[in-house]
Design a protein around this motif. Structure first.
Motif, short mmCIF file in Angstrom:
data_model
loop_
_atom_site.label_atom_id
_atom_site.label_comp_id
_atom_site.label_asym_id
_atom_site.label_seq_id
_atom_site.Cartn_x
_atom_site.Cartn_y
_atom_site.Cartn_z
N GLN A 61 0.81 -1.21 0.00
CA GLN A 61 0.00 0.00 0.00
C GLN A 61 0.85 1.27 0.00
O GLN A 61 0.57 2.22 -0.73
N ARG A 62 1.89 1.29 0.82
CA ARG A 62 2.69 2.52 0.87
C ARG A 62 3.54 2.68 -0.40
O ARG A 62 3.84 3.80 -0.80
N ILE A 63 3.90 1.55 -1.05
CA ILE A 63 4.64 1.64 -2.31
C ILE A 63 3.71 2.16 -3.41
O ILE A 63 4.10 2.99 -4.24
N VAL A 64 2.48 1.68 -3.42
CA VAL A 64 1.47 2.17 -4.36
C VAL A 64 1.29 3.68 -4.18
O VAL A 64 1.26 4.45 -5.15
N HIS A 65 1.15 4.09 -2.95
CA HIS A 65 0.96 5.50 -2.62
C HIS A 65 2.14 6.33 -3.13
O HIS A 65 1.97 7.42 -3.68
N PHE A 66 3.34 5.81 -2.96
CA PHE A 66 4.56 6.52 -3.37
C PHE A 66 4.55 6.79 -4.87
O PHE A 66 4.78 7.92 -5.32
N ASN A 118 -7.52 7.31 -2.99
CA ASN A 118 -8.48 8.17 -2.30
C ASN A 118 -7.72 9.29 -1.59
O ASN A 118 -6.49 9.28 -1.49
N ASN A 119 -8.47 10.22 -1.06
CA ASN A 119 -7.89 11.31 -0.29
C ASN A 119 -7.07 10.76 0.89
O ASN A 119 -7.44 9.77 1.50
N ASP A 120 -5.95 11.42 1.20
CA ASP A 120 -5.08 10.96 2.29
C ASP A 120 -5.82 10.85 3.61
O ASP A 120 -5.59 9.93 4.39
N TYR A 121 -6.71 11.80 3.88
CA TYR A 121 -7.46 11.77 5.13
C TYR A 121 -8.36 10.52 5.19
O TYR A 121 -8.51 9.90 6.23
N VAL A 127 -7.40 3.23 7.98
CA VAL A 127 -6.45 2.48 8.81
C VAL A 127 -6.80 2.59 10.29
O VAL A 127 -6.81 1.60 11.02
N LEU A 128 -7.13 3.82 10.72
CA LEU A 128 -7.47 4.04 12.13
C LEU A 128 -8.74 3.29 12.53
O LEU A 128 -8.84 2.75 13.63
N SER A 129 -9.71 3.26 11.62
CA SER A 129 -10.98 2.57 11.91
C SER A 129 -10.75 1.06 12.08
O SER A 129 -11.29 0.44 12.99
N ARG A 130 -9.94 0.50 11.17
CA ARG A 130 -9.64 -0.93 11.28
C ARG A 130 -8.91 -1.24 12.58
O ARG A 130 -9.18 -2.23 13.25
N THR A 131 -7.98 -0.35 12.95
CA THR A 131 -7.23 -0.54 14.19
C THR A 131 -8.15 -0.45 15.40
O THR A 131 -8.03 -1.23 16.36
N ALA A 132 -9.08 0.51 15.38
CA ALA A 132 -10.02 0.68 16.49
C ALA A 132 -10.88 -0.57 16.68
O ALA A 132 -11.11 -1.02 17.81
#
Length: 203
Positions: A61-66, A118-121, A127-132
């Motif tokens: 995911q972070r490589i895709v984002h990059f 999608n938008n960064d926010y 990610v935060l929702s899945r973690t919660a």
């Protein structure tokens, strides 16, 4: 693609190897190195290369984002698809370098879906929702295990508190870990612990 590094293969518009397959680390310096390699491909064919990656969860995911943020068209391939195609090919050698080249060829032989970021926010919220949700599930499991352990020592204790994992309950158990010690404790000590930890009134 792995946690620390990835292998890259660059093909010409005719699907032929353009450069030797190379290894790039997934940190800032490693990705800058990959960008310099891709710039050579772009200069050679007067076109920004497309990036085909195999999905590896949050590693990819972070490589895709990059790459998306730098204007590349990125195609993320489901591992089930890439594995099925690779397994159908007869070959004697199986290496990450060969896999990278075969993955790149999917661009020419299969219709791939381009990644739309999608938008960064929104991504951060996802990610935060899945973690919660994960933390909430872990908390419930821990409370259930904790309740079962307390019931082994003090069978009637869970009936005293509506929430056995509340601050008040935990404070009492931390000081009196057996039915005998709790029974022998001075009454005022118990009252003081409850008053200092409970959010409810004295009554």
């Amino acid at each position: 693609m792995a946690k620390e590094f990835s292998y890259y293969a660059a093909l010409s518009p005719q699907g032929e190897p353009f450069t030797k397959t190379f290894k790039g680390f997934n940190d800032k310096e490693g990705l800058e190195f990959v960008l310099r390699k891709l710039k050579k491909v772009e200069n050679a064919f007067y076109s920004k290369p497309a990036i085909v990656l195999e999905s590896t969860g949050h590693y990819s995911q972070r490589i895709v984002h990059f790459f998306c943020n730098r204007g590349f068209k990125v195609f993320l391939v489901n591992p089930l698809i890439s594995h099925s195609i690779k397994s159908s090919l007869i070959r004697k050698v199986k290496t990450d370098k060969v896999d990278a080249e075969e993955l790149a060829r999917l661009y020419f032989i299969k219709t791939l879906k381009e990644v739309q970021l999608n938008n960064d926010y929104f991504l951060n919220l996802k990610v935060l929702s899945r973690t919660a949700v994960l933390l909430a599930e872990q908390r419930v499991n821990m409370i259930n295990q904790f309740t079962a352990a307390v019931e082994q020592v003090m069978p009637t204790y869970p009936k005293i508190f509506s929430n056995i994992a509340s601050e008040t309950s935990l404070a009492i158990l931390a000081k009196y870990s057996s039915p005998y010690s709790l029974k022998q404790a001075p009454k005022q000590e118990i009252i003081d612990i409850i008053c200092s930890n409970s959010r409810r009134g004295l009554k």
